[in-house]
Design a protein around this motif. Sequence first.
Motif, mmCIF file in Angstrom:
data_model
loop_
_atom_site.group_PDB
_atom_site.id
_atom_site.type_symbol
_atom_site.label_atom_id
_atom_site.label_comp_id
_atom_site.label_asym_id
_atom_site.label_seq_id
_atom_site.Cartn_x
_atom_site.Cartn_y
_atom_site.Cartn_z
ATOM 1 N N ARG A 65 50.746 50.038 12.055
ATOM 2 C CA ARG A 65 51.255 49.789 13.519
ATOM 3 C C ARG A 65 50.833 51.319 14.433
ATOM 4 N N LEU A 66 50.191 51.096 15.272
ATOM 5 C CA LEU A 66 49.961 52.208 16.310
ATOM 6 C C LEU A 66 50.698 52.321 17.223
ATOM 7 N N SER A 67 51.107 53.553 17.718
ATOM 8 C CA SER A 67 51.732 53.568 19.164
ATOM 9 C C SER A 67 50.658 53.254 20.097
ATOM 10 N N SER A 68 51.012 52.603 21.414
ATOM 11 C CA SER A 68 50.266 52.490 22.461
ATOM 12 C C SER A 68 50.231 53.551 23.316
ATOM 13 N N TYR A 69 49.335 53.988 24.127
ATOM 14 C CA TYR A 69 49.077 55.173 24.910
ATOM 15 C C TYR A 69 49.553 54.803 26.464
ATOM 16 N N GLY A 70 49.942 53.486 26.583
ATOM 17 C CA GLY A 70 50.137 53.270 27.981
ATOM 18 C C GLY A 70 49.007 53.138 28.835
ATOM 19 N N ASN A 71 48.908 53.258 30.056
ATOM 20 C CA ASN A 71 47.896 53.099 31.040
ATOM 21 C C ASN A 71 47.511 54.630 31.738
ATOM 22 N N SER A 72 48.530 55.418 31.845
ATOM 23 C CA SER A 72 48.205 56.683 32.411
ATOM 24 C C SER A 72 47.577 57.722 31.454
ATOM 25 N N LEU A 73 48.272 57.939 30.325
ATOM 26 C CA LEU A 73 47.833 58.900 29.359
ATOM 27 C C LEU A 73 46.780 58.189 28.657
ATOM 28 N N THR A 74 45.434 58.742 28.497
ATOM 29 C CA THR A 74 44.556 58.191 27.522
ATOM 30 C C THR A 74 43.842 59.121 26.667
ATOM 31 N N SER A 75 44.674 60.190 26.618
ATOM 32 C CA SER A 75 43.975 61.302 25.623
ATOM 33 C C SER A 75 44.418 60.776 24.111
ATOM 34 N N SER A 76 43.314 60.851 23.190
ATOM 35 C CA SER A 76 43.505 60.258 21.975
ATOM 36 C C SER A 76 44.508 60.960 21.112
ATOM 37 N N GLY A 77 44.991 61.875 21.289
ATOM 38 C CA GLY A 77 45.905 62.700 20.799
ATOM 39 C C GLY A 77 47.237 62.003 20.810
ATOM 40 N N THR A 78 47.574 61.115 21.859
ATOM 41 C CA THR A 78 48.780 60.190 22.119
ATOM 42 C C THR A 78 49.109 59.083 21.228
ATOM 43 N N VAL A 79 47.800 58.816 20.416
ATOM 44 C CA VAL A 79 47.985 57.537 19.843
ATOM 45 C C VAL A 79 48.495 57.962 18.369
ATOM 46 N N LYS A 80 49.247 57.366 17.822
ATOM 47 C CA LYS A 80 50.252 57.592 16.618
ATOM 48 C C LYS A 80 50.402 56.734 15.517
ATOM 49 N N ILE A 81 50.374 57.074 14.274
ATOM 50 C CA ILE A 81 50.642 55.782 13.332
ATOM 51 C C ILE A 81 52.061 55.670 13.341
ATOM 52 N N LEU A 82 52.769 54.689 13.744
ATOM 53 C CA LEU A 82 54.203 54.429 13.778
ATOM 54 C C LEU A 82 54.414 53.881 12.408
ATOM 55 N N LYS A 83 53.739 52.716 11.862
ATOM 56 C CA LYS A 83 54.111 52.160 10.450
ATOM 57 C C LYS A 83 52.563 52.523 9.841
ATOM 58 N N ASP A 84 52.770 53.319 8.646
ATOM 59 C CA ASP A 84 51.572 53.763 7.975
ATOM 60 C C ASP A 84 51.386 52.775 6.522
ATOM 61 N N LEU A 85 50.301 52.713 5.858
ATOM 62 C CA LEU A 85 49.890 51.833 4.707
ATOM 63 C C LEU A 85 51.130 52.012 3.673
ATOM 64 N N GLU A 86 51.046 51.111 2.857
ATOM 65 C CA GLU A 86 51.967 51.158 1.471
ATOM 66 C C GLU A 86 51.158 51.293 0.394
ATOM 67 N N THR A 87 49.827 51.361 0.839
ATOM 68 C CA THR A 87 48.807 51.197 -0.348
ATOM 69 C C THR A 87 47.935 52.638 -0.145
ATOM 70 N N SER A 88 47.650 53.346 -1.240
ATOM 71 C CA SER A 88 46.476 54.427 -1.083
ATOM 72 C C SER A 88 45.222 53.725 -0.946
ATOM 73 N N ILE A 89 44.344 54.266 -0.009
ATOM 74 C CA ILE A 89 43.099 53.860 0.031
ATOM 75 C C ILE A 89 42.031 54.638 -0.552
ATOM 76 N N THR A 90 42.396 55.698 -1.232
ATOM 77 C CA THR A 90 41.362 56.451 -1.845
ATOM 78 C C THR A 90 40.588 55.782 -2.815
ATOM 79 N N GLY A 91 39.238 55.751 -3.022
ATOM 80 C CA GLY A 91 38.538 55.185 -3.750
ATOM 81 C C GLY A 91 38.293 53.458 -3.473
ATOM 82 N N LYS A 92 38.935 53.064 -2.390
ATOM 83 C CA LYS A 92 38.761 51.624 -2.326
ATOM 84 C C LYS A 92 37.700 51.347 -0.934
ATOM 85 N N ASN A 93 37.369 50.114 -0.910
ATOM 86 C CA ASN A 93 36.694 49.428 0.178
ATOM 87 C C ASN A 93 37.571 49.036 1.085
#
Length: 175
Positions: A65-93
């Motif tokens: 789940r990602l944070s949304s940046y709203g309408n005014s602020l659109t710098s990519s730095g403001t998008v954050k991962i709010l909920k991360d994966l529960e699985t490792s993706i290393t070596g996977k498709n």
Amino acid sequence: METKNLKILYPKETIQERVTALAGQIYHDYQPEEVLVVGVLKGSFVFLADLVRELKLPLIIDFVRLSSYGNSLTSSGTVKILKDLETSITGKNVIIVEDIIDTGLSIKVLKDEFTKRQPRSLKICALIDKNFRRKVEIDADYVGITMDRDYFIVGYGLDWAENYRQLPDICSIEP
Ligand code: IMP
Ligand code: MG
């Protein structure tokens, strides 16, 4: 809730055709390998549910789940991962499944972060692409529908202020 004037833009039959076609392309590119399908919450949940049921590959599913940046602020730095994966993706498709790519800011942040984790392969599958709205250079590898006019759309997982996600068709909000 304020009631909106909605018009069907992509009926469920059209969506279903596109989803089947996407599943076919993905199958062709990966079979017989296993894939990790990553849904971006919340908007992708309906699309993902339909896509994986058409995808005849060995697969596992995870969500971010990602944070949304709203309408005014659109710098990519403001998008954050709010909920991360529960699985490792290393070596996977890995296939990231998004409802819609608009400015591209969200998916760019996610792609850059995932790339650091060294997956075997990393692709993006978006049901809708608002190509002409892009603010950063990024493209989906699989696209269901390319929009060439700027409507705000709801349904099939997409929301307006958390409403209308349950609609079976994709509708535009009319003025
Ligand atoms: P981006 O970072 O601008 O590409 O934003 C993508 C996200 O904005 C999507 O995952 C949606 O959640 C949301 N979004 C963009 N356009 C629409 C729309 O027309 N209807 C509903 N949500 C939208
Ligand atoms: Mg979204």
